[in-house]
Design an enzyme around this catalytic site. Sequence first.
Site, PDB file in Angstrom:
ATOM      1  CE  LYS A  86      -0.331  -0.333   5.042  1.00  0.00           C
ATOM      2  NZ  LYS A  86      -1.174  -0.758   6.179  1.00  0.00           N
ATOM      3  CE1 TYR A 105      10.092  31.759   1.447  1.00  0.00           C
ATOM      4  CE2 TYR A 105      10.330  29.360   1.605  1.00  0.00           C
ATOM      5  CZ  TYR A 105      10.120  30.509   0.854  1.00  0.00           C
ATOM      6  OH  TYR A 105       9.937  30.414  -0.493  1.00  0.00           O
TER       7      TYR A 105
HETATM    8  C1  LIG Z   1      -0.392  -1.759   6.801  1.00  0.00           C
HETATM    9  C2  LIG Z   1      -0.943  -2.991   7.349  1.00  0.00           C
HETATM   10  C3  LIG Z   1      -0.124  -4.105   7.587  1.00  0.00           C
HETATM   11  C4  LIG Z   1       1.390  -4.087   7.438  1.00  0.00           C
HETATM   12  O1  LIG Z   1       1.973  -3.649   8.616  1.00  0.00           O
HETATM   13  P1  LIG Z   1       3.561  -3.541   8.811  1.00  0.00           P
HETATM   14  O2  LIG Z   1       3.719  -3.068  10.192  1.00  0.00           O
HETATM   15  O3  LIG Z   1       4.020  -2.555   7.795  1.00  0.00           O
HETATM   16  O4  LIG Z   1       4.114  -4.895   8.550  1.00  0.00           O
HETATM   17  C5  LIG Z   1      -0.726  -5.278   8.013  1.00  0.00           C
HETATM   18  N1  LIG Z   1      -2.061  -5.340   8.199  1.00  0.00           N
HETATM   19  C6  LIG Z   1      -2.871  -4.290   8.003  1.00  0.00           C
HETATM   20  C7  LIG Z   1      -4.326  -4.453   8.228  1.00  0.00           C
HETATM   21  C8  LIG Z   1      -2.337  -3.066   7.586  1.00  0.00           C
HETATM   22  O5  LIG Z   1      -3.153  -2.014   7.398  1.00  0.00           O
END
Ligand SMILES: *Cc1c(COP(=O)(O)O)cnc(C)c1O
Length: 361
Positions: free
Chosen positions: A33, A257
């Site tokens: 993701k 800035y």
């Molecule tokens: C993002 C996510 C993961 C992965 O988690 P990590 O800590 O990056 O391994 C697993 N399960 C769900 C439901 C997530 O949203």
Amino acid sequence: MTALDLHLPHLAHNLSVIRAKLKHDTRIIGVVKANAYGQGVVPIAQKLVDEGVTYLAVAYVSEGIELRAAGIRCRIMVFYPQPENFSSLLHHCLEPVLYSPSVWTLFSEIVRQNRIPNYPVHIKFNTGLNRIGFAPEEVYWLLKDGQNNALEIVSIYSHLAASEESKPHTPTHLQWEQFEKIKAPLAAAYPKVWFHLLNTSGVFNYPEWQMDAVRVGIGLYGYANQPEWDCQLKPVAQLRATITQIHSLKKGDSVGYNQGWQAPNKGQIACLPIGHADGIGRHFGHGKGAVRIHGQQAPIVGNVCMDMLMVDVTHIDCQPGDSVVFFDAEHSLSQWAQAANTIPYELLTGLSNRIPRHIHR
Ligand SMILES: *Cc1c(COP(=O)(O)O)cnc(C)c1O
């Protein structure tokens, strides 16, 4: 010049470290993701598929569509599908996670209208994170209404709120116990369904709870939320830049800035071609972040600008064009993140697509 180097052999290494903690038949769901945690989803997903990962997971439908458009054909789970995208999810053969009776009902209607039998879905239970998920008492709803030939439950899972906390950790234990209670009647009713609970830190901390599958994201990219686990992994992404310009300052000259920094003495600053639009947020300003130039630390001075930031190089002999390291295998991104009170997840996922990716195969 700014570049994010992606070391795909490190991805393969991390996958093998994770595999070594699992039974041979525990499935790995590769979480890609948010643009594969900011790295660049297509080369990462392709490499995972080449390394034998058969299930990928994304957060939203649009991310699954991007993978399909790039020719990724493996099974793809969508963690947080939104009802308005259910038809496009179907058309791209993506597998939704359903998280309530009403979402279940809505999705099964759409599947029926499309006359697709046994559409694969996943079920999420809330065991204490209190984000999304069926409530534990809705197990009985699922046992009754889940017998539905439009949908086929592939897997049932929950998510830990603090899998990296040192053991023993009561809230995590309670979540596991709750999930075991949910699992018992469902496993009896659906013998082919797989169950899963662990993310990356969960795999390191509670391998005994691996069940039928694990969902690993950050670990693939080289981080596991504790120094003793991080050191088993290799960071995939390494960020570097070159110096654009160097300025000499008199004592009291201000930089950036809103006069964010004033030179305490005469000195020099270097301007670097990266800013908060690239993902190096303003929280790294005022010395919270520091880069390496010729092996020496140069702290960020003043406010980070949108496209550039300035570092103090008074004590470093350097020229425009010299190379600058933000984080690499030796200089951990976890420390960078910690210094600015953030986490590797936020820093990585914030790296914008404006930074060119250089793929090392
Ligand atoms: C993002 C996510 C993961 C992965 O988690 P990590 O800590 O990056 O391994 C697993 N399960 C769900 C439901 C997530 O949203």
